[in-house]
Motif scaffolding. Structure first.
Motif, PDB file in Angstrom:
ATOM      1  N   UNK A   1      -3.462   3.135  10.349  1.00 42.98           N
ATOM      2  CA  UNK A   1      -4.860   3.454   9.978  1.00 42.98           C
ATOM      3  C   UNK A   1      -5.036   3.617   8.469  1.00 42.98           C
ATOM      4  N   UNK A   2      -4.343   2.773   7.754  1.00 47.10           N
ATOM      5  CA  UNK A   2      -4.448   2.756   6.297  1.00 47.10           C
ATOM      6  C   UNK A   2      -5.043   1.392   5.923  1.00 47.10           C
ATOM      7  N   UNK A   3      -6.284   1.396   5.480  1.00 49.66           N
ATOM      8  CA  UNK A   3      -6.986   0.128   5.232  1.00 49.66           C
ATOM      9  C   UNK A   3      -6.354  -0.611   4.051  1.00 49.66           C
ATOM     10  N   UNK A   4      -5.867  -1.833   4.274  1.00 49.58           N
ATOM     11  CA  UNK A   4      -5.287  -2.550   3.125  1.00 49.58           C
ATOM     12  C   UNK A   4      -6.350  -3.258   2.273  1.00 49.58           C
ATOM     13  N   UNK A   5      -6.324  -3.009   0.991  1.00 53.68           N
ATOM     14  CA  UNK A   5      -7.128  -3.752   0.009  1.00 53.68           C
ATOM     15  C   UNK A   5      -6.125  -4.691  -0.663  1.00 53.68           C
ATOM     16  N   UNK A   6      -6.289  -5.975  -0.453  1.00 58.77           N
ATOM     17  CA  UNK A   6      -5.221  -6.914  -0.812  1.00 58.77           C
ATOM     18  C   UNK A   6      -5.581  -7.708  -2.076  1.00 58.77           C
ATOM     19  N   UNK A   7      -4.746  -7.577  -3.075  1.00 58.73           N
ATOM     20  CA  UNK A   7      -4.962  -8.291  -4.344  1.00 58.73           C
ATOM     21  C   UNK A   7      -4.153  -9.583  -4.347  1.00 58.73           C
ATOM     22  N   UNK A   8      -4.771 -10.639  -4.864  1.00 58.93           N
ATOM     23  CA  UNK A   8      -4.093 -11.947  -4.876  1.00 58.93           C
ATOM     24  C   UNK A   8      -3.324 -12.210  -6.174  1.00 58.93           C
TER      25      UNK A   8
END
Ligand code: BGP
Length: 467
Positions: free
Chosen positions: A106-113
């Motif tokens: 339940x840890x929302x991933x914010x994904x950087x490219x």
């Protein structure tokens, strides 16, 4: 007592190269850092915080400490070891597992490219100064969307264009280590924004369900006195480092005001900016489609007029007072005796974050929402009795969160905060003694120890109250 909105994200940030380590594991290709750091032989990034192997444990800790969001980045060279061409399945699988583990906890991933980690072969072709790089980045991003787009809700195209180009072409502490080449920095920054815009276009065309944004480092700039020439210096650095990028992010073009300042800086530094005709529509389109802005904020700067040749000394050791930053045609950063600094000479000025948030609302009223995607305090932490009493860090974070809440009260739409960093990580130009983590990492054993700040942050995330 101030309270955060119910859905606020209390996150923590990482970046692949700084946290994962495992630089030679799983068929990973080289970034431009690998050979450079090996040659320098000062800092070894090959293990970092070993997040590559320890992410399961770290994500369980996130959940236990109330952290409901994490910034991770996908190392381009785990997926395409050479930047383009053959796909490395073990890298693809790794990020599936990592993203799944975030979701499971339940840890929302914010994904950087792209977080400072261009593949070495593309770096050799000119990095962001080359069109091959821009196209390869669009292809890599498109691959990631197809692969992970059904489970990632938040994508970040590029982390901090200004820091990249300042590091590469102005300060010279990022490869290719050029100094004072302001024209190259400006061109690369523009090209990064074109790459960002092309990626946004691909994402929107693919009809993915999530949101996409970009992260800028945004540091407020103030004149050190009320002399008009100091005011001019602050305005020039603000335009170059902040407004130039914000214009194109939100308006899809550079304002006349920004262009006039940038052209003047270019003239004094014998350079020019090439903007291609076909880029204009892409930039304008992306500005309308982007869902959020990420702000990384650590410090603000106080400026004085400066007539001399550019001169910089980067304080990479924590020797307080050793920094010099003076740019020809722009200005000189000077210390403000009223404002405390970290040992790395970064002024601690939460008001600068509030001012920046209000500035965005005022100047770009059609922005949609903001996340503070990095903020934190680098310090020489000491482990005692299995913890670190990092009261200075707690105070730093508390003051910056309070600034965010003031901005929210004044109507700025800020929906989350990511402390830099989840655990102590490798710092690009400072190595391992500049620690930011909620978790202390013993880099010999890779054992983690929760700092006092981690317990403080847990309580905050649970109660949503800033005391
Ligand atoms: C930001 C970067 C991060 C991180 C942070 C702290 O600019 O996005 O990757 O490194 O700064 O910087 P430093 O490690 O130089 O103190």
């Amino acid at each position: 007592m101030q309270k955060f909105p119910e859905n606020f994200i209390f996150g923590a940030a990482t970046a692949a190269y700084q946290a994962e380590g495992a630089t030679k594991i799983g068929n990973k290709g080289k970034t431009y850092w690998d050979d450079y750091l090996a040659e320098q032989n000062v800092f070894d990034p090959s293990t970092a915080s070993d997040f590559y192997h320890k992410y399961r444990e770290d994500l369980e800790v996130c959940q236990a400490f109330g952290i409901n969001g994490i910034r991770i980045s996908i190392a381009w060279t785990r997926i395409f070891p050479n930047g383009t061409g053959e796909v490395n399945q073990s890298g693809v699988d790794y990020y599936h597992e990592l993203i799944d583990t975030c979701i499971k906890n339940k840890v929302e991933p914010f994904v950087t490219l792209h977080h400072f980690d261009t593949p070495d072969p593309l770096f050799k072709l000119g990095d962001w100064l080359s069109q091959e790089m821009v196209t390869a980045f669009v292809d890599f991003s498109s691959f990631c969307f197809k692969e992970y787009g059904d489970k990632v809700n938040y994508w970040i195209t590029i982390n901090e264009p200004w820091s990249v180009v300042a590091g590469q072409y102005i300060i010279g502490h990022f490869p290719p280590n050029k100094q004072y080449d302001i024209p190259k920095a400006i061109q690369a920054m523009h090209n990064m924004m074109v790459a960002h815009a092309r990626v946004v276009k691909v994402y929107v065309a693919g009809n993915y369900h999530g949101e996409i944004g970009i992260v800028h480092i945004l540091e407020s700039k103030y004149p050190i006195s009320d002399k008009p020439e100091d005011d001019e210096a602050a305005m020039q650095e603000h335009v170059l480092a902040n407004q130039f990028m914000l214009d194109v992010t939100f308006n899809g073009c550079y304002s006349e005001e920004s262009l006039a300042v940038v052209k003047n800086i270019l003239k004094q530094n014998q350079g020019e900016l090439i903007i291609r005709e076909e880029e204009l529509e892409i930039l304008s389109d992306a500005a309308q489609k982007i869902d959020f802005l990420g702000i990384n904020y650590y410090a603000s700067h106080f400026l004085k007029a400066y007539e001399g040749e550019s001169l910089i000394h980067h304080n990479g050791t924590g020797e307080k007072g050793s920094s010099i930053f003076a740019l020809k045609g722009i200005g000189e950063r000077v210390s403000n005796p009223k404002i405390p600094t970290t040992d790395w000479d970064w002024p601690i000025y939460p008001q600068g974050l509030l001012d920046m948030l209000l500035y965005i609302k005022e100047k770009y009223p059609h922005y949609k929402k903001i996340y503070v995607t990095e903020n934190g305090m680098g310090d020489k932490d000491l482990l005692t009795n299995e913890t670190v009493n990092d009261d200075a860090r707690i105070e730093y974070v508390r003051l910056h969160l309070s600034a965010i809440l003031k901005a929210v009260e004044k109507g700025v739409n800020v929906q989350g905060y990511f402390i830099w960093s989840l655990m102590d990580v490798f710092s690009w130009t400072n190595g391992y003694n500049k620690r930011y983590g909620l978790l202390y990492v013993d880099f010999d054993t890779q054992k983690r120890y929760a700092k006092k700040s981690a317990y403080w942050y847990k309580k905050l995330a649970e109660t949503k109250e800033l005391l």
